[in-house]
Write an enzyme that holds these catalytic residues in place. Sequence first.
Site, PDB file in Angstrom:
ATOM      1  N   HIS A   1      56.746  29.492  45.540  1.00 36.80           N
ATOM      2  CA  HIS A   1      56.106  29.506  44.217  1.00 36.80           C
ATOM      3  C   HIS A   1      56.841  30.482  43.310  1.00 36.80           C
ATOM      4  O   HIS A   1      57.695  31.240  43.767  1.00 36.80           O
ATOM      5  CB  HIS A   1      54.628  29.919  44.312  1.00 36.80           C
ATOM      6  CG  HIS A   1      54.425  31.340  44.784  1.00 36.80           C
ATOM      7  ND1 HIS A   1      54.293  31.669  46.124  1.00 36.80           N
ATOM      8  CD2 HIS A   1      54.360  32.518  44.109  1.00 36.80           C
ATOM      9  CE1 HIS A   1      54.139  32.990  46.240  1.00 36.80           C
ATOM     10  NE2 HIS A   1      54.181  33.531  45.030  1.00 36.80           N
TER      11      HIS A   1
ATOM     12  N   HIS B   1      58.700  36.763  39.562  1.00 37.06           N
ATOM     13  CA  HIS B   1      59.373  36.581  40.858  1.00 37.06           C
ATOM     14  C   HIS B   1      59.387  35.135  41.316  1.00 37.06           C
ATOM     15  O   HIS B   1      58.592  34.324  40.882  1.00 37.06           O
ATOM     16  CB  HIS B   1      58.748  37.474  41.943  1.00 37.06           C
ATOM     17  CG  HIS B   1      57.376  37.066  42.417  1.00 37.06           C
ATOM     18  ND1 HIS B   1      56.232  37.685  42.013  1.00 37.06           N
ATOM     19  CD2 HIS B   1      56.970  36.121  43.290  1.00 37.06           C
ATOM     20  CE1 HIS B   1      55.184  37.144  42.612  1.00 37.06           C
ATOM     21  NE2 HIS B   1      55.597  36.175  43.390  1.00 37.06           N
TER      22      HIS B   1
ATOM     23  N   HIS C   1      48.220  41.309  49.180  1.00 33.83           N
ATOM     24  CA  HIS C   1      47.640  40.918  47.899  1.00 33.83           C
ATOM     25  C   HIS C   1      46.152  40.615  48.100  1.00 33.83           C
ATOM     26  O   HIS C   1      45.789  39.928  49.065  1.00 33.83           O
ATOM     27  CB  HIS C   1      48.272  39.630  47.375  1.00 33.83           C
ATOM     28  CG  HIS C   1      49.676  39.755  46.881  1.00 33.83           C
ATOM     29  ND1 HIS C   1      50.101  40.753  46.036  1.00 33.83           N
ATOM     30  CD2 HIS C   1      50.765  38.971  47.091  1.00 33.83           C
ATOM     31  CE1 HIS C   1      51.384  40.586  45.759  1.00 33.83           C
ATOM     32  NE2 HIS C   1      51.811  39.518  46.402  1.00 33.83           N
TER      33      HIS C   1
ATOM     34  N   GLU D   1      60.070  37.606  46.336  1.00 37.64           N
ATOM     35  CA  GLU D   1      59.009  37.961  47.275  1.00 37.64           C
ATOM     36  C   GLU D   1      59.243  37.192  48.573  1.00 37.64           C
ATOM     37  O   GLU D   1      59.669  36.041  48.530  1.00 37.64           O
ATOM     38  CB  GLU D   1      57.634  37.566  46.706  1.00 37.64           C
ATOM     39  CG  GLU D   1      56.480  37.788  47.687  1.00 37.64           C
ATOM     40  CD  GLU D   1      55.130  37.287  47.171  1.00 37.64           C
ATOM     41  OE1 GLU D   1      55.038  36.113  46.760  1.00 37.64           O
ATOM     42  OE2 GLU D   1      54.159  38.077  47.184  1.00 37.64           O
TER      43      GLU D   1
ATOM     44  N   HIS E   1      48.558  29.060  45.877  1.00 36.09           N
ATOM     45  CA  HIS E   1      49.249  28.980  44.588  1.00 36.09           C
ATOM     46  C   HIS E   1      50.593  28.283  44.740  1.00 36.09           C
ATOM     47  O   HIS E   1      51.306  28.464  45.723  1.00 36.09           O
ATOM     48  CB  HIS E   1      49.402  30.331  43.895  1.00 36.09           C
ATOM     49  CG  HIS E   1      50.095  31.415  44.672  1.00 36.09           C
ATOM     50  ND1 HIS E   1      50.303  31.382  46.016  1.00 36.09           N
ATOM     51  CD2 HIS E   1      50.619  32.593  44.253  1.00 36.09           C
ATOM     52  CE1 HIS E   1      50.916  32.496  46.395  1.00 36.09           C
ATOM     53  NE2 HIS E   1      51.133  33.246  45.343  1.00 36.09           N
TER      54      HIS E   1
END
Lengths: 307, 110
Positions: free
Chosen positions: A153, A214, A246, A265, A199
């Site tokens: 993502h 990112h 997170h 990430e 996501h």
Amino acid sequence: MSFRGVMRPGHAVIRVLEMEPAVTHYVERLGLIKTNEDAQGRVYLKAWDEHDAFSIVLREADAPGLDVMAFKVHGTAELDRLEADLRAYGVNCERVAAGELADCGHRVRFEIPTGHAIELYAEKKYVGNLVGNHNPNPWPEGLKGMQVYRFDHCLLYGPKLADNLDLFTNVLGFDLTERIVTPDGGLLATFFSCSNKAHDIAFVHHDVPDKFHHASFMLMTWEEVLRAADIMSMHDIAIDIGPTRHGITRGRTIYFFDPSGNRNEVFCGDYTWYPDREPITWEAGEIGRAIFYHDRRLNENFLGVVT
Amino acid sequence: MAFTITVADTGERFPCAEGQNVLAAMVRLGRRDIPVGCRGGGCGICRVQVLGAARYRTLKMSRAQVSAADEARGIALACKLLPEADLTVKALGLLECRLNPVAGGAPHRG
């Protein structure tokens, strides 16, 4: 399973200041595989468990950042339908010819309210993953670095998150999975899924349009995230934060930078999304826990450091 | 050979080895005189102005953060700034990276 419109993130075209250190970073450190290089010098990469010809394209430029994020759509008929729906909604669409990116069919390109270029496409050369589809082994030998499984993502920064929410949910068919709201009901952040993931693309409010926070790559376990962090120290890769957790998406994560300052990430372990769920809401006062669950506050770079 | 970097804003000094960038030399000592961002010449948070006549070179930096005109008046990103003599630098990005998250404010950059 029924995600038959926009299926998934297909590729991101990332601008880098210098190609050679960028290729070393994405190939030797993240473990992507170089699949092609075109006449313009753009380098095409894929992760080992991806089946299409590429998922990351690197383009050398004077300023780093994201040229475009593209999503793969399930079939040309769906692509035509989405293009018609976008035009009916008032979005200007441009058709980019098949082959402009090697091995990729025609793309429908448009600008979203946050100022980013998004593309939809239906066809890309199928090359298979590195273990094949016939009595496959669980993983291939000889992978490099962090051994990421796939491009997962992007998190993008820009204005007009409410307009963006309407476009993504009512035209493109994404679900809102999580959001951060201010006391007066404004949106600070929105997370969208076009699939079963927590996501596929996310946005944080930012006054300047078209900013790149990112690109994220998936790992399977916390141990693999820790090992990725070890590789960053072995090679003096700039770490932003982590390994940590997170609150949003529950992802276990580490943020770091490529040699041009684009944030990457690697993460593992979000939850499974289904479209009959209600979205998760975080209050702005809880943004620290929402983003970095252990520190419970943002690091000074989270809102300010983008390309 | 090491050069001395002086941060004009604070008067603090630290050594920077030949071939090392100013930001990395500062970070290595645990100092925060210049704000630290991407460390790759992309985000612009470590923007500094080199004061006075000075000898240094820079590696490739984002044109969105340092224009040719900026470069001509001594502006550089500390993460891409390599001294060739003692340098005095003024941090330019410090205020812009201290944000109010609830207001959703952000630095204005091109």
